[in-house]
Scaffold this motif. Structure first.
Motif, PDB file in Angstrom:
ATOM      1  N   UNK A  18       0.838  -1.357  -0.191  1.00  0.00           N
ATOM      2  CA  UNK A  18       0.085   0.058   0.094  1.00  0.00           C
ATOM      3  C   UNK A  18       0.884   1.384  -0.055  1.00  0.00           C
ATOM      4  N   UNK A  19       1.888   1.232  -0.907  1.00  0.00           N
ATOM      5  CA  UNK A  19       2.566   2.564  -1.083  1.00  0.00           C
ATOM      6  C   UNK A  19       3.718   2.621   0.225  1.00  0.00           C
ATOM      7  N   UNK A  20       3.831   1.766   0.973  1.00  0.00           N
ATOM      8  CA  UNK A  20       4.960   1.948   1.906  1.00  0.00           C
ATOM      9  C   UNK A  20       6.245   1.488   1.400  1.00  0.00           C
TER      10      UNK A  20
END
Ligand code: SF4
Length: 112
Positions: A18-20
């Motif tokens: 999730x974009x981490x």
């Protein structure tokens, strides 16, 4: 978890969900003054080899980022300590040897 160098290391953590974009060395983080982790440090780190060779629960490791003579290259310096015998372990792949003496198979008949 598998490190950026392709080896299994119990101290490596990453999360790209999730974009981490998280990559951590939890051994460096747990060592006071250990230094800042960058993924290239895993390439020549001895910890995956040490953990594969020696699973002793009494041996604790510390890691510090070490700089080369001119300060251009960074690498990981590992220090091992035995919490049972309270001594440094100069060869962590082998261990301090104390636990080996407690296995019956390594005792002579005179000791039993
Ligand atoms: S630097 Fe060494 S101890 Fe840290 S995550 Fe990479 S292989 Fe593991």
């Amino acid at each position: 978890m598998i490190t950026p160098a392709g080896k299994e290391c119990p101290y490596y953590y990453e999360d790209f969900n999730r974009g981490r974009s998280i990559q951590e060395c939890r051994l460096l983080e747990s060592t006071p003054g250990g230094g800042e982790y960058t993924p290239d440090l895993c390439e020549k780190c001895k910890v995956p080899r040490i953990k594969m060779a020696n699973a002793c629960p009494n041996m604790v490791l510390e890691a510090k980022v070490k700089r080369s003579f001119l300060g251009l290259r960074r690498s990981i310096e590992i220090v091992a300590f035995c919490t049972k015998t309270l001594q440094d372990v100069p060869e962590p792949e082998i261990g301090c040897g104390q636990c080996h003496l407690e296995f019956p198979v390594f005792r002579t008949s005179a000791e039993e």
